[in-house]
Design an enzyme around this catalytic site. Structure first.
Site, PDB file in Angstrom:
ATOM      1  N   SER A 306       8.328  -4.401 -33.196  1.00 23.19           N
ATOM      2  CA  SER A 306       7.788  -4.647 -31.769  1.00 23.19           C
ATOM      3  C   SER A 306       6.312  -5.593 -32.081  1.00 23.19           C
ATOM      4  CB  SER A 306       7.216  -3.409 -31.234  1.00 23.19           C
ATOM      5  OG  SER A 306       6.187  -2.665 -31.995  1.00 23.19           O
ATOM      6  N   LYS A 349       3.205   2.317 -24.344  1.00 26.84           N
ATOM      7  CA  LYS A 349       2.425   1.323 -24.849  1.00 26.84           C
ATOM      8  C   LYS A 349       1.318   0.633 -23.817  1.00 26.84           C
ATOM      9  CE  LYS A 349       5.811  -0.550 -28.232  1.00 26.84           C
ATOM     10  NZ  LYS A 349       6.688  -1.313 -28.482  1.00 26.84           N
TER      11      LYS A 349
END
Length: 399
Positions: A306, A349
């Site tokens: 990511s 997130k």
């Protein structure tokens, strides 16, 4: 309206616990499945198979292989228990298995089950659970009236952020119990106290905060980009830094990175080298400068796909001297063609970014659907930019 049974499988290592013993043995008994059905007094109960990932193998056979027949709807109409020595129809039973780590379940057994992934709670959800359920429960357990012990939502949030790192609320429940014990002592000894607990009082009982909350602190720097990471206990922000030193074009990576992140860094560097002219980078720099990419907190292992676009942005910022915009964070993987690919754990997130005081978030276009699933009040005040290529990321992130 169905009967309910629970079977704990933690540490189970004997196949006959599932299938039963033959009646020729002294002390023979039916297996746990038949015993539970007998205890429920119904042939269509709901049975919880608790901790199915904690089954162990021993010289008495493999219980997870015995469970294959139990959980396969094609086979379990004729489940054979050694003790009753007859076929028994389990197809009407609803089995619900629980596990913490799917990797520990045998692949054949995993194939028999439908996976329902339950994500960890958000901080906002934990606050409500604490105030609506855990705190009343602890007050009752310690014999404290509601007027004698109260916590504000802000105080509970500070306890969660400063003293716990978990997906659930088990540690939070223990901390609230600790506060309740302290208050019960004050009541018993007739000590003076205010009904609502202050931050100073909470810190005195629970000690110094164990965890410092991640705050955004790198405004307008060159080569330092804020990325978003998913952990087992929720989301977090992480900084990716890069710097040029005199050398021969070597790339070095530090910060306890796993294989996937190392590959992301290599791909990001190769992409920048391939597009140096469009980006306004002097190709000679690649021969006369070494590049070091560092992710702080070297004691914590970091891995996962990511951080690709974060690394690209950091590298371009370092080579060109362009500053990274204020309060911007990003998550997404990149390919050698410069395409931005989607990532998981978006909900956690995003909330980590909001807690850290970030205003703008860059995501892959394919993650747009994940934002739609988050309650609007949680993403209030955040601006989202959805991108398809690295060029779009750089246009948004660099001044």
């Amino acid at each position: 309206g169905r009967k309910f049974g629970r079977i704990s499988l933690g540490g189970l290592h004997d196949e006959s616990e599932i299938r039963g013993h033959r009646r020729t043995y002294i002390g023979a008994m039916p297996g746990r499945i038949i015993q539970t059905i007998k205890r429920c007094g119904s042939s269509n109960p709901v049975i919880i198979l608790d901790e199915v990932d904690k089954l162990t193998v021993s010289n008495h056979g493999d219980p997870s292989s015995a469970l294959l027949e139990v959980l396969d709807p094609e086979q379990n109409t004729t489940f054979h228990d050694n003790y009753i020595d007859m076929e028994y129809d389990l197809s009407k039973v609803l089995f619900i298995a629980t596990a913490n780590n799917i990797a520990n379940i045998a692949p054949a057994l995993r194939d028999r089950m439908e996976m329902i992934n339950i994500a960890g709670y958000l901080t906002e959800e934990k606050v409500r659970i604490a105030l609506d359920h855990l705190l009343p429960k602890q007050r009752e357990a310690h014999g404290i009236r509601e007027a004698e012990m109260q916590l504000s939502a802000g105080a509970v949030e500070r306890i969660i952020a400063s003293y716990t790192r978990e997906a659930g609320v088990r540690s939070l429940d223990k901390l609230l119990a600790k506060l309740a014990r302290a208050r019960a002592k004050q009541i018993a000894f007739d000590e003076g106290f205010a009904a609502e607990m202050t931050d100073a009082e909470i810190e005195k009982i629970l000690g110094m905060p164990k965890f410092l909350r991640e705050e955004y602190e790198v405004g307008g720097m060159t080569g330092v980009v804020t990325g978003l990471a998913w952990t087992e206990v929720g989301g977090d922000i992480l900084y990716i830094e890069s710097v040029l030193t005199p050398g021969k074009g070597k790339l070095s990576l530090t910060g306890n990175l796993g294989d996937v992140m190392k590959e992301s860094a290599t791909i990001a560097h190769e992409w920048v080298m391939a597009h140096c002219e469009e980006l306004g980078i002097d190709p000679k720099l690649f021969e006369t400068r070494d590049l070091n990419i560092h992710v702080p907190e070297g004691a914590i292992p970091k891995d996962g796909p990511s951080a690709g676009i974060t690394m690209v942005t950091s590298i371009v910022s370092t080579y060109t001297g362009r500053k990274v915009r204020e309060r911007i964070a990003m998550t997404g993987e990149t390919t050698l063609r410069g395409r931005v690919t989607p990532v998981g754990g978006v909900k956690e997130k995003i909330l980590a970014a909001k807690r850290a005081g970030i205003h703008t978030i860059i995501l892959s276009e394919e993650n747009r659907k994940d934002i739609a699933e988050i309650k609007p009040e949680y993403v209030d005040g955040l601006a989202f930019h959805y991108v398809r290529t690295n060029d779009e990321v750089l246009a948004l992130a660099l001044e």
